[in-house]
Design a protein around this motif. Structure first.
Motif, short mmCIF file in Angstrom:
data_model
loop_
_atom_site.label_atom_id
_atom_site.label_comp_id
_atom_site.label_asym_id
_atom_site.label_seq_id
_atom_site.Cartn_x
_atom_site.Cartn_y
_atom_site.Cartn_z
N ALA A 197 40.68 84.67 20.27
CA ALA A 197 39.46 84.19 19.70
C ALA A 197 39.59 84.95 18.41
CB ALA A 197 38.19 85.07 20.40
N LEU A 198 38.85 84.33 17.46
CA LEU A 198 38.71 84.40 15.94
C LEU A 198 37.42 85.05 15.75
CD1 LEU A 198 40.68 81.73 14.10
CD2 LEU A 198 41.49 83.94 14.49
N HIS A 199 37.13 86.54 15.28
CA HIS A 199 36.16 86.99 14.96
C HIS A 199 35.96 87.52 13.56
CE1 HIS A 199 36.19 88.05 19.66
NE2 HIS A 199 34.94 87.31 19.48
N VAL A 208 43.75 93.56 19.14
CA VAL A 208 42.92 93.08 18.12
C VAL A 208 44.14 93.04 17.04
CG1 VAL A 208 41.07 93.63 16.46
CG2 VAL A 208 40.79 94.13 19.15
N LEU A 209 44.15 92.02 16.12
CA LEU A 209 45.10 92.14 14.80
C LEU A 209 44.11 91.75 13.80
CD1 LEU A 209 47.57 91.89 13.35
CD2 LEU A 209 47.40 89.35 13.97
N ILE A 210 43.92 92.78 12.95
CA ILE A 210 43.09 92.79 11.77
C ILE A 210 43.82 91.71 10.81
CG2 ILE A 210 41.94 94.01 9.95
CD1 ILE A 210 40.68 94.29 12.70
N LEU A 211 43.10 90.84 10.30
CA LEU A 211 43.74 89.91 9.42
C LEU A 211 43.47 90.19 7.90
CD1 LEU A 211 42.80 86.63 11.27
CD2 LEU A 211 44.97 87.87 11.32
N LEU A 242 42.00 88.56 14.83
CA LEU A 242 42.17 87.76 16.25
C LEU A 242 42.71 88.64 17.22
CD1 LEU A 242 43.68 85.25 17.11
CD2 LEU A 242 46.07 85.98 16.75
N ASP A 243 41.66 88.04 18.28
CA ASP A 243 41.63 89.17 19.36
C ASP A 243 42.10 88.26 20.39
OD1 ASP A 243 39.18 91.40 19.08
OD2 ASP A 243 39.48 89.74 17.70
N ILE A 244 42.76 89.16 21.64
CA ILE A 244 43.39 88.54 22.66
C ILE A 244 43.01 89.34 23.89
CG2 ILE A 244 45.83 87.93 23.52
CD1 ILE A 244 47.10 87.95 21.02
N PHE A 245 42.56 88.70 24.81
CA PHE A 245 42.04 89.27 25.86
C PHE A 245 42.76 88.77 27.19
CE2 PHE A 245 38.55 88.67 23.08
CZ PHE A 245 37.96 89.89 23.06
N THR A 246 43.17 89.64 28.12
CA THR A 246 43.47 89.20 29.41
C THR A 246 43.08 90.29 30.51
OG1 THR A 246 45.53 89.03 30.48
CG2 THR A 246 45.76 90.92 29.24
N PRO A 247 42.73 89.69 31.60
CA PRO A 247 42.89 88.28 31.91
C PRO A 247 41.62 87.35 31.26
CG PRO A 247 41.34 89.71 33.67
CD PRO A 247 42.19 90.86 32.59
N LYS A 248 41.90 86.36 31.69
CA LYS A 248 40.94 85.33 30.64
C LYS A 248 39.53 85.82 31.00
CE LYS A 248 42.83 80.77 30.15
NZ LYS A 248 42.47 80.82 28.76
#
Length: 120
Positions: free
Chosen positions: A43-45, A64-67, A109-115
């Motif tokens: 997800a882009l936040h 979380v990756l801060i852009l 850019l946030d990545i979550f696991t599990p969905k």
């Protein structure tokens, strides 16, 4: 350009990471591997200045990756200041929230696991 990589292995601690600092200190990168992105949500936040933070938790691990911009993350009572190219791993069920420190929006850019079912 982002490339598909296996998720980093963490011992479920909030771990700030700064790519620029890693390059300065000659930290080697892990081997690149392909991963099955079907198990993740991306997800882009955009956190706006003045946003009222709301503490929350979820069963998902969050990376979380801060852009751009700077954000102060609160994770399980600890504070982490994360700027551009900074990376933070938030363990499952950790209470967390973020507040923009800069006067500009903070895209991530946030990545979550599990969905996350609410992202479907």
């Amino acid at each position: 350009m982002l490339q598909a990589m296996a998720p980093p292995t963490f011992r479920f601690l909030a771990v700030p990471y700064n790519a620029n600092a890693a390059r300065r200190h000659h930290i080697t990168r892990p081997k690149r591997r392909a991963t099955n992105w079907a198990a993740y949500d991306k997800a882009l936040h955009r956190l706006m200045p003045g946003h009222e933070p709301r503490p929350h938790s979820h069963v998902h691990e969050q990376i979380v990756l801060i852009l751009a911009g700077t954000i102060r993350f609160h994770v399980n009572g600890e504070q982490h200041l994360v700027g551009p190219n900074g990376l933070l791993a938030i363990p499952p069920s950790a209470e967390h929230w973020g507040e923009a420190v800069s006067d500009e929006p903070v895209p991530s850019l946030d990545i979550f696991t599990p969905k996350r079912p609410e992202y479907l």
